[in-house]
Design a protein around this motif. Structure first.
Motif, short mmCIF file in Angstrom:
data_model
loop_
_atom_site.label_atom_id
_atom_site.label_comp_id
_atom_site.label_asym_id
_atom_site.label_seq_id
_atom_site.Cartn_x
_atom_site.Cartn_y
_atom_site.Cartn_z
N GLU A 1 0.79 -1.15 -0.18
CA GLU A 1 0.10 0.27 -0.02
C GLU A 1 0.88 1.29 0.06
N HIS B 1 -2.35 9.17 -5.66
CA HIS B 1 -3.50 8.38 -5.14
C HIS B 1 -2.93 7.31 -4.34
N GLU B 2 -3.75 6.87 -3.15
CA GLU B 2 -3.04 5.84 -2.16
C GLU B 2 -3.73 4.44 -2.80
N GLU C 1 -7.15 3.47 -2.51
CA GLU C 1 -7.73 3.41 -1.19
C GLU C 1 -8.10 4.80 -0.98
N SER C 2 -7.40 5.83 -1.47
CA SER C 2 -7.78 7.14 -1.13
C SER C 2 -7.35 8.19 -2.36
N SER C 3 -8.07 9.00 -2.53
CA SER C 3 -7.77 10.19 -3.60
C SER C 3 -7.25 11.49 -2.69
N ASP C 4 -7.32 11.41 -1.34
CA ASP C 4 -6.98 12.53 -0.28
C ASP C 4 -5.78 12.03 0.38
N VAL C 5 -4.59 12.68 -0.19
CA VAL C 5 -3.18 12.05 0.26
C VAL C 5 -2.38 13.33 0.79
N LYS D 1 -5.89 16.60 -3.45
CA LYS D 1 -7.09 16.07 -3.29
C LYS D 1 -7.65 15.80 -4.85
N ASP D 2 -7.92 14.54 -5.12
CA ASP D 2 -8.21 14.23 -6.43
C ASP D 2 -7.18 14.70 -7.49
#
Length: 761
Positions: A161, A199-200, A217-221, A274-275
């Motif tokens: 990850e 992205h994560e 997992e996420s677009s907020d990193v 973000k995104d």
């Protein structure tokens, strides 16, 4: 129609409607997305071999199922491996580009699964109706996980990850098919990753090649502790690892950046995404300077600040010369080469501002007999006035004076050691005698300062002093002061070069030292200094050996057998240390080859050999071991029947020993392990001058073994050996003979370290 028949008709009609609706739903539902054969088969091949192994197998195979025009495609090595192993059938899946780009079918998935187990084939769910239809991607990855459980029990394919921050699309000069993530760099042949930048993601890898991306997992990193090198016109130039990348701010963030460019960079910062868009930049400006006293995996001890924890995303950035990213192990104790960036009580980064210039060294002093790093007590006599500093219970420095002749007795219970280290700084040279340590010279006297720190296993004593003063107490401990001046000067250069590399190695960083004073590094302060060895150090002041502008591994040893080994004796290829050649140790000595190993048995048994070391007692030696003595260290083989050297490194040094018994065979690999295995204190070593010595380890691995069976059938083994030490680098007795014949220290160093350059640092 009666009521019963009406009920039956209603139920039948309802069932028919449900079936028709189900058929309609299935008919209207879009087909699930399939997966290309190339992508699926790459992942399957990685179950059995990593990318490098697939490439190596392709080279060795010297053939391909694909045509010459197509065999350079990225997927060929993976599919060829599967054809070879039987997981792919060319009659079912043709070996050509068009076929590789099409979707994997149920029939192909079932065929591959069946080669592993029937259960996996049943999981595919193939039937006559779907055999030629695309196998859905999500079902393939479910099947893949099941394949891993059965075919990869060692867990070679792992799930990782990480945040994906770079590909060749946004990293200038990035190698093709290279993905940059917060967990390292990976190959991603055949995969499309750009949509997941910033992205994560979760992905499966074998070695350094991605098999599949399994989840976003996420677009907020947040990229933490990133070095901003420049901000201009709303564009942030940042180093992501060692790669440089640009982030473009938008809207209000861009306007603010343009107003405060000078304050934003160069600096350490957190970048919030973000995104895929930069939304916030948090600059970290708190700075700490100070001499480093110790480094562990999660703390750094700084003089004046104590131990400070490291942030989870701690980095070391080298800012001078070419920018690079290093690790905590590259923070050198005893030096103040960096500025630390701090936030929230933790160190976020170390900024290396200037190159390392070895002026001082920190030596961990072992106890009497060099048995332990730890002392249960210490008795220290002051040969001059001194200042003593320690931490009180509030963490503040307490400073007091000691007079010449004062004796300081310290134990683990001493209150002055409960809150940190104690430092003793004498006013004069040779200011400290440690009465609780015995060396060959008696009670050793030390220059520089002494630090005492309480650890769980005892007290550690660290002597910090100038490197040149350290060398003056190393050279006489490593080479007799009576040796020729040029030999002593060669030894001084080797010792300085070796020490320089050890300072950078940070072996004892957790205690705040670079080296210890035993044979594990260089013996220090075991023998008193002399005018001759002091002159050798002074006359070579600052001189070290370099190869391609890097200090060399200046290995040395006592005596050669007439042959020298190369750097491969420690396991890596000799090409990694090109200045350490296997050669004859004599005037005009040539470089040795594998062919010389074939005649080595006769060579090592001969005493009529010309060599710089030929007159020294350890040039030739013998010992004898019984089969029973050897069997004590190889009990698994039963009664020992034979012992042979089955592999040699360059120069003839034993690289592998095979021991055969009536119950099995064992092999011992590596010169050090072989010396230990054949060493026996009950079997004396007979030197060529007739004298004897006992040792727990053979003097060297330059050996030949003769099996002897007496009339009663008892077996013993005579070991013919030569030299003393590992045989790599400079023979000290060889250097002495060269100096006696008129060679200078530069001649000696040129001979033993071929291609190395002598420079003053």
């Amino acid at each position: 129609m009666n009521g019963k028949n009406k009920m039956i008709a209603w139920i039948a009609g309802t069932i028919t409607v449900i079936i028709l609706l189900a058929v309609l739903i299935v008919w209207m539902e879009p087909a699930k997305e399939g997966i290309s054969r190339a992508e699926a088969y790459k992942a399957l091949a990685l179950v059995f071999a990593d990318r490098q192994e697939c490439e190596s197998a392709e080279e060795q195979r010297q053939k391909s199922w694909f045509s010459d025009q197509e065999k350079d495609n990225w997927f060929v090595k993976y599919m060829d491996l599967l054809y070879e192993k039987g997981y792919l059938d060319p009659s079912l899946t043709p070996a050509d580009l068009e076929s590789a780009q099409k979707k994997l079918t149920y029939g192909e998935a079932a065929f591959a699964a069946e080669q592993i187990s029937g259960r996996l084939k049943r999981q595919v769910g193939m039937n006559k109706g779907n055999r030629e239809k695309p196998f859905p991607a999500d079902q393939w990855w479910d099947l893949y996980r099941a394949i891993l459980k059965e075919a990869d029990p060692q867990g070679n394919v792992k799930e990782v990850e990480a945040i994906l921050y770079g590909t060749p699309s946004n990293i200038k000069d990035a190698p093709s098919w290279t993905a940059y993530t917060t967990e390292g760099e990976y190959g991603f042949q055949g995969l499309a990753l750009d949509a997941w930048l910033d992205h994560e993601i979760r992905f499966m890898v074998r070695g350094n090649e991605i098999a599949a991306v399994t989840a976003v997992e996420s677009s907020d990193v947040v990229y933490r502790n990133i070095w901003l090198s420049q901000v201009k016109d709303g564009v942030f130039q940042a180093y992501m690892g060692a790669a440089s990348r640009e982030f473009t701010a938008e809207g209000k963030l861009a306007e603010e950046a343009k107003k405060t460019e000078a304050k934003l960079a160069p600096n350490l910062a957190d970048l919030h995404m973000k995104d895929g868009r930069l939304t916030k930049v948090t600059v970290k400006k708190e700075r700490i300077h100070g001499k480093i006293l110790s480094v562990t995996d999660d703390t750094v001890e700084i003089e004046g600040y104590g131990k400070i924890p490291l942030d989870e995303n701690f980095h070391v950035y080298k800012l001078y010369g070419d920018f690079s990213v290093l690790g905590a192990a590259d923070i050198l104790v005893g030096y103040d080469l960096q500025e630390f960036v701090a936030a929230d009580g933790k160190l976020c980064a170390a900024l290396l501002e200037r190159p390392f210039d070895a002026k001082t060294i920190r030596v961990l002093l072992m106890d009497t007999g060099f048995k332990s790093l730890f002392h249960q007590s210490a008795e220290i006599k002051l040969n001059s006035g001194a200042e003593i500093t320690y931490k009180n219970e509030n963490g503040d420095d307490e400073v007091s004076r000691l007079n010449q002749g004062d004796v300081l007795k310290l134990t683990l219970e001493d209150e002055r050691l409960q809150n940190g280290r104690m430092t003793i700084k004498p006013d004069g040279e040779e200011g400290i005698t440690i009465c609780s340590i015995e060396r060959s010279q008696g009670q050793p006297v030390y220059s520089g300062s002494l630090e005492i720190k309480k650890e769980s296993d005892g007290l550690v004593l660290i002597n910090e002093l100038y490197l040149e003063d350290y060398l003056k107490k190393v050279v006489p401990s490593e080479m007799p002061a009576s040796y020729e001046k040029e030999a002593l000067k060669a030894q001084a250069v080797c010792a300085r070069t070796y020490a320089y590399r050890q300072i950078q190695g940070n072996t004892y960083g957790q205690y705040g030292a670079h080296v210890d004073d035993s044979t594990s590094f260089q013996v220090y302060n075991n023998i008193t200094t002399s005018e001759r060895t002091d002159q050798a150090v002074d006359e070579t002041y600052g001189q070290m050996l370099f190869y391609n502008d890097t200090p060399i591994e200046a290995f040395y040893y006592s005596t050669s057998c007439g042959h020298g080994a190369d750097g491969s004796v420690w396991g890596s290829g000799g090409e990694a240390l090109p200045y350490l050649k296997s050669k004859q140790i004599k005037n005009g000595g040539r470089e040795l080859t594998e062919e010389d190993n074939e005649t080595f048995d006769a060579y090592i048994r001969s005493r009529k050999v010309t060599s710089y070391d030929a007159k020294y007692p350890m040039f030739r030696w013998q010992t004898e071991l019984t089969a029973a003595q050897i069997g004590l260290k190889a009990s698994a083989v039963g009664n020992v029947q034979d012992v042979t050297v089955t592999s040699r490194g360059l120069g003839g040094i034993a690289a592998e020993l095979t021991v055969k018994g009536d119950q099995g065979t064992t092999r011992i690999k590596g010169q050090s392990a072989i010396r230990t295995f054949l060493g026996n204190e009950e079997a004396p070593i007979r030197k060529q001058d007739g004298s004897k010595m006992t040792t727990a380890s053979l003097p060297s691995a330059f050996i030949s073994i003769e099996k002897i069976t007496d009339e009663a059938g008892s077996i013993s083994f005579r070991i013919y050996g030569g030299g003393f030490g590992h045989g790599v680098g400079m023979s000290q007795n060889g250097a002495q003979s060269m100096a006696k014949s008129g060679k200078t220290y530069k001649d000696i160093l040129d001979f033993f370290y071929q291609g190395a350059e002598l420079k003053e640092n």
